[in-house]
Design a protein around this motif. Structure first.
Motif, PDB file in Angstrom:
ATOM      1  N   SER A  50     -89.648  97.771 -37.673  1.00 38.88           N
ATOM      2  CA  SER A  50     -89.914  96.570 -38.456  1.00 38.88           C
ATOM      3  C   SER A  50     -90.194  97.003 -39.886  1.00 38.88           C
ATOM      4  O   SER A  50     -90.519  98.171 -40.138  1.00 38.88           O
ATOM      5  N   VAL A  51     -90.056  96.063 -40.814  1.00 36.79           N
ATOM      6  CA  VAL A  51     -90.347  96.355 -42.224  1.00 36.79           C
ATOM      7  C   VAL A  51     -91.259  95.260 -42.771  1.00 36.79           C
ATOM      8  O   VAL A  51     -91.294  94.141 -42.274  1.00 36.79           O
ATOM      9  N   HIS A  79     -90.703  94.971 -48.372  1.00 41.48           N
ATOM     10  CA  HIS A  79     -89.458  95.731 -48.318  1.00 41.48           C
ATOM     11  C   HIS A  79     -88.390  94.986 -49.114  1.00 41.48           C
ATOM     12  O   HIS A  79     -88.320  93.757 -49.077  1.00 41.48           O
ATOM     13  N   ASP A  95     -85.199  94.344 -48.809  1.00 40.17           N
ATOM     14  CA  ASP A  95     -84.362  93.398 -48.073  1.00 40.17           C
ATOM     15  C   ASP A  95     -85.156  92.159 -47.669  1.00 40.17           C
ATOM     16  O   ASP A  95     -84.638  91.035 -47.686  1.00 40.17           O
ATOM     17  N   LYS A  96     -86.422  92.362 -47.312  1.00 42.12           N
ATOM     18  CA  LYS A  96     -87.241  91.231 -46.897  1.00 42.12           C
ATOM     19  C   LYS A  96     -87.659  90.353 -48.071  1.00 42.12           C
ATOM     20  O   LYS A  96     -87.896  89.155 -47.915  1.00 42.12           O
ATOM     21  N   LYS A 108     -92.733 100.374 -43.777  1.00 43.99           N
ATOM     22  CA  LYS A 108     -91.875 100.361 -42.594  1.00 43.99           C
ATOM     23  C   LYS A 108     -92.658 100.923 -41.414  1.00 43.99           C
ATOM     24  O   LYS A 108     -93.561 101.748 -41.584  1.00 43.99           O
ATOM     25  N   ARG A 116     -79.864  91.857 -44.317  1.00 45.12           N
ATOM     26  CA  ARG A 116     -79.567  93.245 -43.963  1.00 45.12           C
ATOM     27  C   ARG A 116     -80.517  93.782 -42.894  1.00 45.12           C
ATOM     28  O   ARG A 116     -80.390  94.930 -42.475  1.00 45.12           O
ATOM     29  N   LYS A 117     -81.442  92.967 -42.431  1.00 50.65           N
ATOM     30  CA  LYS A 117     -82.382  93.413 -41.401  1.00 50.65           C
ATOM     31  C   LYS A 117     -82.294  92.510 -40.167  1.00 50.65           C
ATOM     32  O   LYS A 117     -83.288  92.039 -39.633  1.00 50.65           O
ATOM     33  N   VAL A 156     -84.207  93.806 -37.062  1.00 47.77           N
ATOM     34  CA  VAL A 156     -85.639  93.555 -37.240  1.00 47.77           C
ATOM     35  C   VAL A 156     -85.947  92.082 -36.959  1.00 47.77           C
ATOM     36  O   VAL A 156     -86.971  91.750 -36.356  1.00 47.77           O
TER      37      VAL A 156
END
Length: 399
Positions: A10-11, A15, A17-18, A163, A243-244, A247
């Motif tokens: 998980s991020v 992050h 991307d998030k 992360k 992109r995750k 996740v």
């Protein structure tokens, strides 16, 4: 005893991307708040000192995009110029267009917004009926954010990017033996000793959220394994919406159709049908029909009904999968309109989905267990599935 390992990651909300996922879903919420019929497919790209917001949006409402984006970045915690990406100084570039009228023809008539395949999954590893590795990884990064925002005296040096990777050991019968390895990387202020970071994470993060019976002398800890993580966020790595996706879902335990969720309104079955598939799989497991269930749905653009429904109970089912498929086909409305109405998906609920996973969280309507009584009555289950709940995480994973 034969064992095997499985790993999920998980991020954090910081992050890169998030960040993009949260901006995309915040734009979606802003449109739906004033225009439930708005069509949104919002994508973002973030790098040093800038964020690009693009995609296709058709709406009758107005949103102040720069202020909206800056508010998200500020909420996450990027508020210092030294991060080289902060709410007050980053450039915001708007490249949004309208939805193609060719797509709108099919959607306006109640059809799916695109072709695609979607998967839902559930199992009895946790009381959320989710795989344990991804839920434990979410718990770690959520705890880091909680400390950074609400308990800064515990770890005053934390920065937003982080992360976690969680490796569990299983017996060959599928029972969780324990945590084999934990990898945690958290961004930090300069001049903080790595030894202090490791000690604090083991005490205030891992010790606070991972059940102690899963940890023993064989558990490996890799905390900031490069030794330094000062440069992070969009300055350290570019970010992109969508992109995750692993996740966001099941941490690699289940298949993924490939479509991202964030920034898409619910006429896009990439999102809404994935929620419906999770709802079905969770109810099948909760009803005691199986201890593990994967459901696939397939759609064609402009066509309302799914072109395929597949149920796989992985050898744990108490009734044939074909009977579950028939129940779904004849009982549950899986058209985009039916899914939207059942879960009330035209409300601005999406910002909260964009971090810490879209599934296994009771606040979301697709996690309800409303089909359980009907499944048990129709399919004759005694309510006893193969494996009992192995880890109870409700107290660790509350919002």
């Amino acid at each position: 005893m034969t064992t095997y390992l499985f790993t999920s990651e998980s991020v954090s909300e910081g992050h890169p991307d998030k960040i993009c996922d949260q901006v995309s879903d915040t734009v979606l919420d802003a449109v739906l708040a004033d225009d439930p019929d708005g069509r949104v497919a919002c994508e973002c790209f973030a790098t040093t000192g800038m964020i690009v917001v693009g995609g296709e949006i058709t709406t009758d409402t107005y949103i102040d995009l720069p202020e909206l984006v800056r508010g998200v970045i500020r909420d996450i915690g990027y508020t210092k110029a030294e991060y080289r990406f902060d709410a007050d100084s980053c450039a915001i570039i708007n490249v949004i267009n309208k939805q193609s009228p060719d797509i709108a023809i099919g959607v306006d008539s109640g059809g799916a917004g695109d072709q695609g395949i979607m998967f839902g999954y559930a199992c009895t590893e946790t009381d959320a009926l989710m795989p344990a590795p991804i839920m434990l990884a979410h718990a770690i990064v959520r705890r880091l954010a909680q400390i950074r925002k609400n308990l800064p005296h515990l770890m005053p040096y934390l920065r937003p990017d982080a992360k976690c990777q969680m490796t569990l050991r299983y017996s060959d019968s599928g029972e969780i033996v324990g945590v084999a390895a934990i990898v945690v990387s958290t961004q930090h202020e300069p001049n903080v000793a790595r030894s202090r970071i490791e000690e604090d994470i083991r005490e205030h993060v891992i010790g606070a959220v991972i059940p102690s019976h899963l940890l023993d002398q064989t558990t490996q800890y890799h905390i900031n394994p490069t030794g330094k993580f000062v440069i992070g966020g969009p300055h350290g790595d570019t970010g992109l919406t969508g992109r995750k996706i692993i996740v966001d879902t099941y941490g690699g335990r289940a298949p993924h159709g490939g479509g991202a969720f964030s920034g898409k309104d619910p006429t896009k079955v990439d999102r809404s049908a994935a929620y419906a598939a999770r709802h079905l799989a969770k109810n099948v497991v909760a009803a005691g029909l199986a201890s593990e269930c994967t459901i696939q749905l397939g759609y064609a653009i402009g066509i309302a009904e799914p072109v395929s429904i597949m149920v796989n109970t992985h050898g744990t089912g108490n009734v044939p999968a074909a009977e579950i498929e028939e129940f779904i086909r004849t009982t549950v409305d899986l058209t985009p309109r039916g899914i939207i109405e059942r879960f009330n998906l035209l409300k601005p609920i999406y910002r909260n989905t964009s971090v810490y996973g879209h599934f296994g969280r009771s606040e979301f309507p697709w996690e309800q267990l409303d089909l359980v009584p009907l499944l048990q009555a129709r399919l004759g289950s005694d309510g006893q599935n193969g494996l009992p709940i192995q880890i109870r995480l409700a107290d660790l994973l509350t919002p």
